[in-house]
Scaffold this motif. Structure first.
Motif, PDB file in Angstrom:
ATOM      1  N   SER A  84      -2.745   0.185  -3.683  1.00  0.00           N
ATOM      2  CA  SER A  84      -1.633  -0.767  -3.548  1.00  0.00           C
ATOM      3  C   SER A  84      -1.140  -1.208  -4.921  1.00  0.00           C
ATOM      4  CB  SER A  84      -2.057  -1.966  -2.713  1.00  0.00           C
ATOM      5  OG  SER A  84      -2.407  -1.536  -1.425  1.00  0.00           O
ATOM      6  N   LEU A  87       0.715   1.766  -6.655  1.00  0.00           N
ATOM      7  CA  LEU A  87       2.083   1.930  -6.161  1.00  0.00           C
ATOM      8  C   LEU A  87       3.030   0.897  -6.746  1.00  0.00           C
ATOM      9  CD1 LEU A  87       1.332   2.592  -2.370  1.00  0.00           C
ATOM     10  CD2 LEU A  87       2.041   4.289  -4.051  1.00  0.00           C
ATOM     11  N   ARG A  88       2.486  -0.252  -7.167  1.00  0.00           N
ATOM     12  CA  ARG A  88       3.330  -1.322  -7.700  1.00  0.00           C
ATOM     13  C   ARG A  88       3.260  -1.395  -9.225  1.00  0.00           C
ATOM     14  NH1 ARG A  88       6.274  -3.977  -3.345  1.00  0.00           N
ATOM     15  NH2 ARG A  88       6.644  -5.608  -4.849  1.00  0.00           N
ATOM     16  N   MET A 122      -9.245  -5.582  -5.202  1.00  0.00           N
ATOM     17  CA  MET A 122      -9.704  -6.976  -5.258  1.00  0.00           C
ATOM     18  C   MET A 122      -9.168  -7.795  -4.080  1.00  0.00           C
ATOM     19  SD  MET A 122     -11.413  -7.284  -8.185  1.00  0.00           S
ATOM     20  CE  MET A 122     -11.265  -8.850  -9.025  1.00  0.00           C
ATOM     21  N   GLY A 123      -8.445  -7.148  -3.166  1.00  0.00           N
ATOM     22  CA  GLY A 123      -7.887  -7.887  -2.038  1.00  0.00           C
ATOM     23  C   GLY A 123      -6.670  -8.692  -2.442  1.00  0.00           C
ATOM     24  N   SER A 124      -5.854  -8.075  -3.283  1.00  0.00           N
ATOM     25  CA  SER A 124      -4.658  -8.755  -3.766  1.00  0.00           C
ATOM     26  C   SER A 124      -3.450  -7.832  -3.560  1.00  0.00           C
ATOM     27  CB  SER A 124      -4.857  -9.074  -5.251  1.00  0.00           C
ATOM     28  OG  SER A 124      -4.094 -10.170  -5.617  1.00  0.00           O
ATOM     29  N   CYS A 125      -3.545  -7.000  -2.543  1.00  0.00           N
ATOM     30  CA  CYS A 125      -2.596  -5.900  -2.350  1.00  0.00           C
ATOM     31  C   CYS A 125      -1.167  -6.374  -2.101  1.00  0.00           C
ATOM     32  CB  CYS A 125      -3.057  -5.027  -1.191  1.00  0.00           C
ATOM     33  SG  CYS A 125      -4.833  -4.825  -1.145  1.00  0.00           S
ATOM     34  N   GLY A 126      -1.035  -7.552  -1.509  1.00  0.00           N
ATOM     35  CA  GLY A 126       0.299  -8.064  -1.203  1.00  0.00           C
ATOM     36  C   GLY A 126       0.950  -8.711  -2.408  1.00  0.00           C
ATOM     37  N   THR A 127       0.185  -8.880  -3.476  1.00  0.00           N
ATOM     38  CA  THR A 127       0.690  -9.524  -4.680  1.00  0.00           C
ATOM     39  C   THR A 127       0.394  -8.631  -5.887  1.00  0.00           C
ATOM     40  OG1 THR A 127      -1.357 -10.792  -4.492  1.00  0.00           O
ATOM     41  CG2 THR A 127       0.668 -11.961  -4.008  1.00  0.00           C
ATOM     42  N   TYR A 137      -7.373 -15.204 -10.233  1.00  0.00           N
ATOM     43  CA  TYR A 137      -6.520 -14.050  -9.929  1.00  0.00           C
ATOM     44  C   TYR A 137      -5.145 -14.269 -10.555  1.00  0.00           C
ATOM     45  CZ  TYR A 137      -9.471 -11.765  -6.362  1.00  0.00           C
ATOM     46  OH  TYR A 137     -10.466 -11.092  -5.709  1.00  0.00           O
ATOM     47  N   GLU A 139      -1.496 -12.617 -10.307  1.00  0.00           N
ATOM     48  CA  GLU A 139      -0.857 -11.672  -9.388  1.00  0.00           C
ATOM     49  C   GLU A 139       0.608 -11.443  -9.717  1.00  0.00           C
ATOM     50  OE1 GLU A 139      -2.275 -14.167  -6.048  1.00  0.00           O
ATOM     51  OE2 GLU A 139      -3.511 -12.435  -5.495  1.00  0.00           O
TER      52      GLU A 139
END
Lengths: 154, 423
Positions: A84, A87-88, A122-127, A137, A139
């Protein structure tokens, strides 16, 4: 090697688990908090404190990625490069960090100020993209934002 | 429908706000029921696990022995580490008491007096949020001895991991909790018989447990009518990658994948077309952009499409994405996270990554395509836990659905001219 306060906390923790061995992870966390990293001496100390073999402690410390067995920089910059973030644009963030700090991923600066690490999701895929410094974190990173964050760190 | 797992209520993480909005009512109600009735309610609701396997939760609870001299344990799995997944983190942050309430109800239903909430080490900040919420719940006597003046007692302990994807696998989680390296265990025996410290144990995902209070409050019939009939309830879907509004969205199960991408997540950036979607975290098989029509976010629909719900972490890739680069990164991840216990996984994941790097550099041989598949097929099903499978599936699916991408990265044959010299 641990403060009286932490030793007291360990005694309280003992009531919460049926075995002392279960305290290995929590106590290693305390050691790292107190000393910055977990040296051989620290591992031996935990081994005697919890009555488990040193080899077991060594096995645990080297198994989990968050335990540091060597000294690391004051600021540990952990950059996620998983899909994720990839891709960003995490690649750009990695390049920028390496260039700015003049070091490669996995290295620690000579003045012990910085350690750069590539980490898994790290579970920050939406940011994404993100990195984390200590527990914080950071982001939705851009190279400008990275500069600002690093500028703010002494 | 309105959000119930992550409702839009400011400061819901505070215990008085949670109470004001009906918090801990389900616990009171459950404590007035017989434990079997609570389990039955969850069973009939058809709630299925949100950690990836979609296993029926109520059924899992019935596996716990009723007559046993040993203590029983509940482990709540908050080791959320599957790439593309960031939903449990929202519960820790915005609705921690829902998780605590669900944990208490689950304990009551199964006659458990100690629960461990295992949270990944990277979530240090969220561990602290959960610890604060738990302390508040203890102070109000929702947790501890003689809860709400009844004879029921349960302790909840928050346990912080230390960085290992494998600890999300339930038996590795139990070993980690015991202070060991996170090595998965051979099954059988299953955790309900021989779990943590050799005692009967149930392991449930954070989101799964957070559904329980709503089932108790509103009844199984109400719950079973939400979303897809065979896989009902609200589901937290995390959308990431090339979309305009990435984030976690709560929705009923069964929403079409294209609606998730276009309506919830605001569509693909710059209106580009979709090349591929990974629908449920990195382990779930990739889908082609042209085969998304009619695919919905529920177990049956995803299975029919040749993928899986997994952790509902939807990763969207636009037309310009280099899928070989993406797959190489996935391969590297599984190589890094293999615990090293089983040879096929330990050696296979590294080998897969090595070959993928050749494709990434356009230096692969034509035979490497078949070699990749051969290795993946020999890792799958030949390991103690599912990490080996999870490493094999993305490779197999990518080869099945995007073989041309691999062919394009084969190094052109060196043309030998029959004069003895190499041109």
């Amino acid at each position: 090697m641990l403060s009286q306060e932490k030793l007291q906390k360990i005694d309280e923790l003992k009531k919460k688990y049926p075995t002392t061995k279960a305290l290995v992870l929590p106590v290693l966390w305390m050691m790292q908090e107190e000393l910055g990293h977990i040296s051989t001496e620290a591992m031996k100390y935990v081994a005697s404190l919890l009555s488990v073999p040193y080899s077991h402690i060594f096995g645990v410390v080297t198994f989990y990625t968050m335990y540091q067995s060597k000294p690391i920089g004051k600021h540990h910059v952990e950059v996620c490069t998983n899909i994720s973030c990839l891709l960003r644009g995490s690649g750009k963030i990695v390049n920028h960090l390496e260039k700015r700090l003049g070091m490669k991923m996995g290295e620690t600066s000579k003045d012990m100020k910085w350690t750069l690490s590539e980490v898994e999701c790290m579970g920050s895929c939406g940011t994404a993209p993100m990195f984390c410094i200590g527990e914080e974190y950071h982001e939705n990173l851009t190279t400008e934002k990275v500069d600002k964050i690093l500028d703010g760190l002494k | 429908m309105e959000n119930i797992i992550l409702p839009n209520i400011p400061d819901l993480h505070k215990i008085d706000v949670y109470e004001l909005h009906g918090g801990y009512k389900a616990l009171r109600k459950a404590l007035e029921m017989k434990p079997e009735e609570v389990t039955d309610e969850v069973k009939k609701s058809n709630l299925r696990g949100r950690g990836g396997a979609c296993f029926p939760t109520g059924l899992k609870w019935t596996f716990m022995p009723k007559q046993t001299m040993k203590p029983k344990y509940l482990c709540v799995n908050g080791d959320e580490s599957e790439p593309g997944t960031f939903k449990d983190r929202q519960i820790f942050e915005f609705n921690p008491h829902l998780l605590i309430e669900g944990t208490l109800i689950a304990c009551y239903a199964m006659g458990i007096h100690t629960a461990y909430i295992y949270i990944r080490g990277e979530y240090g900040k969220w561990v602290k949020m959960m610890e604060k919420a738990l302390a508040d719940a203890y102070a109000k006597r929702y947790v501890g001895t003689q809860i709400l003046g009844t004879g029921f007692s349960t302790e909840i302990v928050i346990h912080k991991g230390a960085g290992a994807y494998i600890c999300g696998e339930e038996s590795a989680l139990m070993n980690s909790l015991e202070g060991e390296r996170g090595y998965p265990r051979v099954k059988p025996p299953f955790p309900a018989q021989v779990g943590v410290w050799g005692c009967p144990t149930t392991i449930n995902n954070v989101e799964t447990i957070s559904n329980v209070p709503h089932i108790i409050n509103n009844g199984w019939e109400w719950y079973s009518k939400i979303g897809a009939p065979k896989h009902p309830g609200p589901i937290l879907v995390g959308v990431s990658g090339h979309v305009n509004k990435p984030g976690v969205y709560e929705m009923p199960t069964g929403v079409p994948l294209l609606d998730i991408i276009n309506k919830y997540a605001g569509g693909v950036i710059d209106g580009k077309s979709i090349k591929a979607v990974i629908p449920g975290g990195s382990s779930t098989p990739i889908l082609r952009g042209d085969q998304l029509d009619g695919v919905c976010m529920d177990a049956d629909s995803m299975k029919a499409a040749g993928s899986a719900v997994g952790t509902a972490g939807v990763i969207v890739m636009d037309e310009d994405t280099d899928l070989i680069q993406v797959l190489t990164r996935i391969a590297k991840f599984y190589y890094h996270e293999s615990c090293g216990q089983c040879t096929p996984c330990r050696e296979g994941t590294g080998w897969l990554w090595k070959i993928m790097k050749k494709f990434e550099r356009s230096e692969a041989r034509k035979e490497d395509i078949d070699l990749l598949l051969d290795i993946a097929n020999n890792v799958e099903g030949n390991t103690i836990c599912a990490l080996g499978d999870a490493a094999a599936w993305p490779i197999q699916a990518m080869l099945r659905r995007f073989r041309d991408e691999f062919e394009k990265r084969v190094k052109p044959e060196i043309v030998r001219v029959e004069t003895g010299a190499v041109a």
